[in-house]
Design a protein around this motif. Structure first.
Motif, PDB file in Angstrom:
ATOM      1  N   VAL A 170       1.107  -1.143   0.132  1.00 47.33           N
ATOM      2  CA  VAL A 170      -0.100  -0.029   0.055  1.00 47.33           C
ATOM      3  C   VAL A 170       0.602   1.246   0.076  1.00 47.33           C
ATOM      4  O   VAL A 170       0.622   2.041  -0.806  1.00 47.33           O
ATOM      5  CB  VAL A 170      -0.930  -0.015   1.274  1.00 47.33           C
ATOM      6  CG1 VAL A 170      -1.626   1.248   1.291  1.00 47.33           C
ATOM      7  CG2 VAL A 170      -1.890  -1.260   1.101  1.00 47.33           C
ATOM      8  N   VAL A 171       1.886   1.356   1.081  1.00 49.03           N
ATOM      9  CA  VAL A 171       2.569   2.348   1.063  1.00 49.03           C
ATOM     10  C   VAL A 171       3.680   2.689  -0.354  1.00 49.03           C
ATOM     11  O   VAL A 171       3.666   3.738  -0.893  1.00 49.03           O
ATOM     12  CB  VAL A 171       3.607   2.376   2.239  1.00 49.03           C
ATOM     13  CG1 VAL A 171       4.498   3.142   2.198  1.00 49.03           C
ATOM     14  CG2 VAL A 171       2.942   2.400   3.728  1.00 49.03           C
ATOM     15  N   LEU A 172       4.084   1.552  -1.006  1.00 48.80           N
ATOM     16  CA  LEU A 172       4.785   1.761  -2.093  1.00 48.80           C
ATOM     17  C   LEU A 172       3.800   2.067  -3.254  1.00 48.80           C
ATOM     18  O   LEU A 172       4.176   3.061  -4.154  1.00 48.80           O
ATOM     19  CB  LEU A 172       5.389   0.509  -2.592  1.00 48.80           C
ATOM     20  CG  LEU A 172       6.558  -0.030  -1.574  1.00 48.80           C
ATOM     21  CD1 LEU A 172       7.077  -1.447  -2.324  1.00 48.80           C
ATOM     22  CD2 LEU A 172       7.803   0.904  -1.670  1.00 48.80           C
ATOM     23  N   ALA A 173       2.403   1.607  -3.360  1.00 50.32           N
ATOM     24  CA  ALA A 173       1.439   2.020  -4.441  1.00 50.32           C
ATOM     25  C   ALA A 173       1.319   3.535  -4.270  1.00 50.32           C
ATOM     26  O   ALA A 173       1.102   4.227  -5.242  1.00 50.32           O
ATOM     27  CB  ALA A 173       0.391   1.261  -4.311  1.00 50.32           C
ATOM     28  N   VAL A 174       1.240   4.064  -3.123  1.00 48.95           N
ATOM     29  CA  VAL A 174       0.868   5.387  -2.787  1.00 48.95           C
ATOM     30  C   VAL A 174       2.105   6.231  -3.267  1.00 48.95           C
ATOM     31  O   VAL A 174       1.846   7.303  -4.039  1.00 48.95           O
ATOM     32  CB  VAL A 174       0.479   5.794  -1.761  1.00 48.95           C
ATOM     33  CG1 VAL A 174       0.283   7.201  -1.155  1.00 48.95           C
ATOM     34  CG2 VAL A 174      -0.903   5.205  -0.999  1.00 48.95           C
ATOM     35  N   GLN A 175       3.188   5.902  -3.074  1.00 48.87           N
ATOM     36  CA  GLN A 175       4.360   6.433  -3.298  1.00 48.87           C
ATOM     37  C   GLN A 175       4.547   6.546  -4.768  1.00 48.87           C
ATOM     38  O   GLN A 175       5.111   7.692  -5.212  1.00 48.87           O
ATOM     39  CB  GLN A 175       5.670   5.987  -2.648  1.00 48.87           C
ATOM     40  CG  GLN A 175       5.714   6.055  -0.937  1.00 48.87           C
ATOM     41  CD  GLN A 175       5.521   7.499  -0.718  1.00 48.87           C
ATOM     42  OE1 GLN A 175       6.007   8.552  -1.259  1.00 48.87           O
ATOM     43  NE2 GLN A 175       4.690   7.759   0.568  1.00 48.87           N
ATOM     44  N   MET A 176       4.349   5.454  -5.399  1.00 48.12           N
ATOM     45  CA  MET A 176       4.413   5.354  -7.004  1.00 48.12           C
ATOM     46  C   MET A 176       3.568   6.305  -7.597  1.00 48.12           C
ATOM     47  O   MET A 176       3.453   7.145  -8.564  1.00 48.12           O
ATOM     48  CB  MET A 176       4.213   4.107  -7.514  1.00 48.12           C
ATOM     49  CG  MET A 176       5.283   3.120  -7.220  1.00 48.12           C
ATOM     50  SD  MET A 176       4.952   1.641  -7.652  1.00 48.12           S
ATOM     51  CE  MET A 176       4.998   1.874  -9.428  1.00 48.12           C
ATOM     52  N   ILE A 177       2.031   6.527  -6.979  1.00 46.48           N
ATOM     53  CA  ILE A 177       1.210   7.679  -7.462  1.00 46.48           C
ATOM     54  C   ILE A 177       1.576   9.018  -7.232  1.00 46.48           C
ATOM     55  O   ILE A 177       1.404   9.833  -8.171  1.00 46.48           O
ATOM     56  CB  ILE A 177      -0.089   7.129  -6.771  1.00 46.48           C
ATOM     57  CG1 ILE A 177      -0.772   6.092  -7.009  1.00 46.48           C
ATOM     58  CG2 ILE A 177      -1.155   8.559  -6.965  1.00 46.48           C
ATOM     59  CD1 ILE A 177      -2.103   5.435  -6.433  1.00 46.48           C
ATOM     60  N   GLU A 178       2.246   9.050  -6.003  1.00 47.60           N
ATOM     61  CA  GLU A 178       2.586  10.596  -5.675  1.00 47.60           C
ATOM     62  C   GLU A 178       3.862  10.883  -6.844  1.00 47.60           C
ATOM     63  O   GLU A 178       3.980  12.088  -7.311  1.00 47.60           O
ATOM     64  CB  GLU A 178       3.251  10.670  -4.386  1.00 47.60           C
ATOM     65  CG  GLU A 178       4.102  11.825  -3.986  1.00 47.60           C
ATOM     66  CD  GLU A 178       4.555  11.714  -2.670  1.00 47.60           C
ATOM     67  OE1 GLU A 178       5.569  12.640  -2.264  1.00 47.60           O
ATOM     68  OE2 GLU A 178       4.179  11.100  -1.682  1.00 47.60           O
ATOM     69  N   GLY A 179       5.063  10.015  -6.923  1.00 43.53           N
ATOM     70  CA  GLY A 179       6.085  10.147  -7.721  1.00 43.53           C
ATOM     71  C   GLY A 179       5.813  10.101  -9.255  1.00 43.53           C
ATOM     72  O   GLY A 179       6.521  11.168  -9.973  1.00 43.53           O
ATOM     73  N   TYR A 180       4.894   9.404  -9.876  1.00 48.32           N
ATOM     74  CA  TYR A 180       4.650   9.538 -11.109  1.00 48.32           C
ATOM     75  C   TYR A 180       3.498  10.398 -11.611  1.00 48.32           C
ATOM     76  O   TYR A 180       3.342  10.709 -12.589  1.00 48.32           O
ATOM     77  CB  TYR A 180       4.382   7.971 -11.558  1.00 48.32           C
ATOM     78  CG  TYR A 180       5.664   7.332 -11.804  1.00 48.32           C
ATOM     79  CD1 TYR A 180       6.565   7.413 -12.676  1.00 48.32           C
ATOM     80  CD2 TYR A 180       5.860   6.259 -10.693  1.00 48.32           C
ATOM     81  CE1 TYR A 180       7.683   6.682 -12.497  1.00 48.32           C
ATOM     82  CE2 TYR A 180       7.029   5.661 -10.420  1.00 48.32           C
ATOM     83  CZ  TYR A 180       8.122   5.888 -11.495  1.00 48.32           C
ATOM     84  OH  TYR A 180       9.175   4.874 -11.565  1.00 48.32           O
ATOM     85  N   ILE A 181       2.472  10.742 -10.529  1.00 46.23           N
ATOM     86  CA  ILE A 181       1.357  11.551 -10.927  1.00 46.23           C
ATOM     87  C   ILE A 181       1.478  12.919 -10.423  1.00 46.23           C
ATOM     88  O   ILE A 181       1.289  13.934 -10.817  1.00 46.23           O
ATOM     89  CB  ILE A 181       0.209  10.731 -10.986  1.00 46.23           C
ATOM     90  CG1 ILE A 181       0.086   9.405 -11.722  1.00 46.23           C
ATOM     91  CG2 ILE A 181      -1.005  11.580 -11.314  1.00 46.23           C
ATOM     92  CD1 ILE A 181      -1.155   8.393 -11.521  1.00 46.23           C
ATOM     93  N   LEU A 182       1.368  12.861  -9.105  1.00 44.23           N
ATOM     94  CA  LEU A 182       1.163  14.108  -8.202  1.00 44.23           C
ATOM     95  C   LEU A 182       2.291  14.940  -8.258  1.00 44.23           C
ATOM     96  O   LEU A 182       1.918  16.145  -8.547  1.00 44.23           O
ATOM     97  CB  LEU A 182       0.788  13.464  -6.874  1.00 44.23           C
ATOM     98  CG  LEU A 182      -0.364  12.808  -6.486  1.00 44.23           C
ATOM     99  CD1 LEU A 182      -0.713  12.334  -4.961  1.00 44.23           C
ATOM    100  CD2 LEU A 182      -1.599  13.464  -7.013  1.00 44.23           C
ATOM    101  N   GLN A 183       3.439  14.459  -8.266  1.00 41.67           N
ATOM    102  CA  GLN A 183       4.687  15.268  -8.036  1.00 41.67           C
ATOM    103  C   GLN A 183       4.913  16.109  -9.122  1.00 41.67           C
ATOM    104  O   GLN A 183       5.377  17.051  -9.252  1.00 41.67           O
ATOM    105  CB  GLN A 183       5.934  14.531  -7.543  1.00 41.67           C
ATOM    106  CG  GLN A 183       6.060  14.336  -6.192  1.00 41.67           C
ATOM    107  CD  GLN A 183       6.151  15.393  -5.308  1.00 41.67           C
ATOM    108  OE1 GLN A 183       6.304  16.525  -5.953  1.00 41.67           O
ATOM    109  NE2 GLN A 183       6.033  15.496  -3.695  1.00 41.67           N
ATOM    110  N   PRO A 184       4.658  15.363 -10.451  1.00 41.07           N
ATOM    111  CA  PRO A 184       5.082  16.108 -11.883  1.00 41.07           C
ATOM    112  C   PRO A 184       3.959  17.237 -11.796  1.00 41.07           C
ATOM    113  O   PRO A 184       4.096  18.321 -12.360  1.00 41.07           O
ATOM    114  CB  PRO A 184       4.740  15.031 -12.561  1.00 41.07           C
ATOM    115  CG  PRO A 184       5.181  13.694 -11.900  1.00 41.07           C
ATOM    116  CD  PRO A 184       4.713  13.925 -10.810  1.00 41.07           C
ATOM    117  N   MET A 185       2.869  16.945 -11.388  1.00 41.65           N
ATOM    118  CA  MET A 185       1.773  17.943 -11.543  1.00 41.65           C
ATOM    119  C   MET A 185       2.102  19.141 -10.586  1.00 41.65           C
ATOM    120  O   MET A 185       2.131  20.352 -10.879  1.00 41.65           O
ATOM    121  CB  MET A 185       0.207  17.494 -10.991  1.00 41.65           C
ATOM    122  CG  MET A 185      -0.380  16.320 -11.943  1.00 41.65           C
ATOM    123  SD  MET A 185      -1.723  15.796 -11.144  1.00 41.65           S
ATOM    124  CE  MET A 185      -2.754  17.039 -10.760  1.00 41.65           C
TER     125      MET A 185
END
Length: 346
Positions: free
Chosen positions: A277-292
């Motif tokens: 769960v933590v890794l999935a959320v971090q991937m969402i953050e790193g690949y989707i949220l942070q670029p935004m």
């Protein structure tokens, strides 16, 4: 014409060394002054960050023909109610589940010590020391020792002063450009205005984006931990939200705590699911949220972010870690503006 003693490349290197030394000396002097006058500097910096976060709401109220002073007051009151309520929920969740989380960490340290030796012993020591610190803090707060009260009073005074400064910054934001121009020579007015706007836009983008990312991370990780029935899930979600304002390092620390708690209380299977769960959320953050987020502010390399966090921690502890990245973003915004201007002139 006499022949120069040093060749041209050496003279250029010497000139750049002088510039670097001067800039370093100025920065060191500024940092020293900030540490000496931290009682004044800290509320001002917090007020600037708060103004950057609340600016859109104030501008929307002004666009609705609301008086600037009334709009600033409504903005501050609204945010005080929201932040106060959220802060109360976060603190209450951490207090209610703090002992449970620390006990789980200690149990995880004991389990890891059986398999990994020194690593588990270190985790167990950290949990034990954390529990002792919480006990001492609770005893201090309950007994009303003068030191504890003075710390609380200082924090409340800083927060109150920062809120008052936010009101004035929001109300008089339309005069900021004129004030900035009056402080510099007329020839440098345009350049200073452009640098100020770029720095403020960088801080504004960072604060809004980081708050959005922190909220998404806390909700997703908290929901995952609740589904897995991990004890202290609400407190862990609150910890995720708070530490998200420290890029990279905060996510790693809060994620590690969540995984260790799940591992200790629910076993290896649930611990691995929590890790997923933590890794999935971090991937969402790193690949989707942070670029935004970074598309709206200054691009900074992760190494620069980590170095700025380390420097901020060495100067002002936890507060320095929180303030380091937005200040670095403002600095890079100014550098970007100078680079674009001088490139255009060249």
């Amino acid at each position: 014409m006499p022949t120069p003693l040093l060749p041209e490349p050496v003279r250029r290197l010497a000139a750049w060394c002088v510039v670097v030394l001067l800039v370093t000396a100025v920065l060191a002097l500024v940092v020293w002054l900030c540490t000496v006058f931290r009682t004044v500097v800290t509320p001002v910096l917090l007020a600037v960050l708060g103004t950057a976060l609340l600016g859109p709401m104030h501008r929307r109220l002004v666009a609705m023909k609301v008086n600037r002073s009334l709009a600033a007051a409504l903005t501050c009151l609204t945010v005080a109610a929201v932040v106060g309520g959220a802060g109360y929920i976060v603190v209450l969740a951490l207090i209610e589940t703090g002992d449970q989380i620390i006990d789980s960490l200690r149990k995880a340290g004991e389990d890891l010590a059986k398999h990994f030796g020194a690593l588990g012993t270190s985790v167990e020591d950290v949990a034990k020391n954390s529990k002792d610190l919480l006990a001492k803090f609770g005893g201090t707060a309950a007994s009303g020792v003068v030191t504890g009260l003075s710390v609380v009073a200082t924090m409340l005074a800083t927060a109150l002063l920062a809120m008052v400064l936010i009101f004035f910054f929001l109300r008089d934001s339309d005069r900021a450009v004129g004030t900035l121009r009056s402080m510099v020579p007329s020839r440098s007015g345009d350049l200073m205005e452009a640098m100020g706007r770029r720095a403020y836009e960088a801080v504004e983008g960072f604060m809004r984006g980081t708050t959005f990312v922190a909220l998404v991370d806390a909700v997703l990780i908290g929901a995952g931990l609740l589904i897995l029935r991990v004890p202290g899930a609400v407190g862990l979600a609150a910890l995720v939200f708070v530490t998200a304002y420290i890029p990279y390092l905060g996510a790693f620390l809060s994620g590690a705590v969540a995984v260790l708690v799940a591992l200790a209380d629910r076993g290896w299977v649930i611990g691995l699911w929590a890790l997923g769960v933590v890794l999935a959320v971090q991937m969402i953050e790193g690949y989707i949220l942070q670029p935004m987020v970074q598309s709206r502010t200054v691009q900074m390399h992760p190494a620069v972010v980590m170095l700025s966090i380390t420097a901020g921690a060495s100067v002002a502890g936890i507060l320095g870690m929180l303030l380091a990245v937005p200040l670095t973003a403002a600095f890079f915004g100014v550098v970007s503006e100078l680079r674009s201007r001088y490139a255009a002139e060249a």
